[in-house]
Design an enzyme around this catalytic site. Structure first.
Site, PDB file in Angstrom:
ATOM      1  CG  HIS A  37      -1.922  -1.025   1.317  1.00  0.00           C
ATOM      2  ND1 HIS A  37      -1.833  -2.110   2.156  1.00  0.00           N
ATOM      3  CD2 HIS A  37      -3.094  -1.164   0.648  1.00  0.00           C
ATOM      4  CE1 HIS A  37      -2.892  -2.872   2.011  1.00  0.00           C
ATOM      5  NE2 HIS A  37      -3.672  -2.334   1.103  1.00  0.00           N
ATOM      6  N   GLY A 149      -3.185  -1.578  -7.059  1.00  0.00           N
ATOM      7  CA  GLY A 149      -2.193  -2.639  -7.213  1.00  0.00           C
ATOM      8  C   GLY A 149      -2.585  -3.607  -8.323  1.00  0.00           C
TER       9      GLY A 149
END
Ligand code: PAF
Length: 281
Positions: A37, A149
């Protein structure tokens, strides 16, 4: 770094940022942050002046109430990590703020085909929950750019299509999966693996690389079958090894330029996913 709970407060703070002509980057998360993250935040920072991170465990994308209840909530650590990473705003809305009419009565965003195939078939309603919440968050933040992602490959494809179809003026950036030294894709779920399972987990990525090395246009079924057998011997319970066209997640055709290998397997109760894209020659 500013912590904001109220959508109205976020809107007015970001209106000011836009008036100053500064570029806004956005990273939506469900918290329980790890290095993957933080890499998304850094990527957003490299393109933008101001980075907003949302932390919201979205009830609409869980099709199992136990999963929702057990989802790890680590707000204090997450805020500290984001502060250290230099994020500008952390947005932590309540479910009532994002779904004022209750989950059932809200307008939903559905991305045709992509929401129902592969992972969507195994988790009915999941992707409608994702596209709906991301659309709401996009409308609140109105970022110039958002970073996701590549680990959640189908999610990224779904968000790209939603953004294009709804003419949202937002650039979507996909960031390569961040891995442990062992090759294991980073995930909040890895925290739930036992020490023994953590030894086995990297074998999923290893098996995926073996498929990648052998993949051609004609051997997908046989490769996924033999990988499934190998993984089950190692202690995994396979939940799907799919090899599809990387552009649209449909079956590979003679016209496909690249394929994506989508791996999903349980180790005990923990479901791990991974993927990799291969050019087809
Ligand atoms: O990938 C996630 O963490 C979630 O699906 C997202 C994009 C934040 C939407 O809730």
């Amino acid at each position: 770094m500013k912590l904001v709970e109220q959508p109205s407060e976020l809107r007015s703070a970001l209106d000011d940022v836009r008036l100053q002509g500064r570029k806004i980057g956005f990273v939506p998360t469900m918290g329980n942050l790890h290095a993957g993250h933080i890499a998304l935040v850094k990527e957003a920072q490299s393109h933008c002046d101001v980075v907003v991170v949302s932390i919201f465990v979205n009830p609409l994308q869980f099709n199992n109430s136990d999963d929702l209840a057990n989802y790890p909530r680590t707000l204090e650590q997450d805020v500290a990590a984001l502060n250290q990473a230099g994020a500008d705003f952390v947005f932590t809305p309540s479910a009532e703020a994002l779904y004022p009419n209750g989950l059932e009565a809200e307008t939903k965003v559905t991305v045709p085909v992509l929401s129902d195939i592969l992972e969507g078939e195994l988790r009915p309603g999941h992707f409608d929950g994702v596209s709906t919440v991301v659309c709401k968050l996009f409308n609140l933040v109105q970022p110039h750019l958002a970073v996701f992602g590549e680990k959640d490959y189908q999610q990224l494809a779904l968000i790209r299509k939603m953004t294009t179809d709804l003419l949202l003026p937002i650039e979507i950036i996909g960031l390569a999966t961040v891995r442990e030294a062992s090759g294991l894709a980073m995930s909040s779920r890895n925290n739930r693996l036992s020490a023994e399972q953590l030894q086995t987990a990297p074998l999923l990525a290893k098996e995926m690389r073996q498929i990648a090395a052998k993949l051609s246009r004609n051997n997908q079924a046989e490769l996924s079958q033999s990988a499934k057998q190998a993984l089950e011997k190692m202690g995994f319970k396979c939940d799907g090894i799919d090899i599809v066209d990387a552009a649209n997640l449909s079956p590979v055709t003679p016209q496909s330029r690249s394929a994506v290998i989508l791996m999903a397997a349980f180790l005990g109760e923990v479901r791990l996913i991974d993927n990799c894209v291969i050019e087809l020659h």
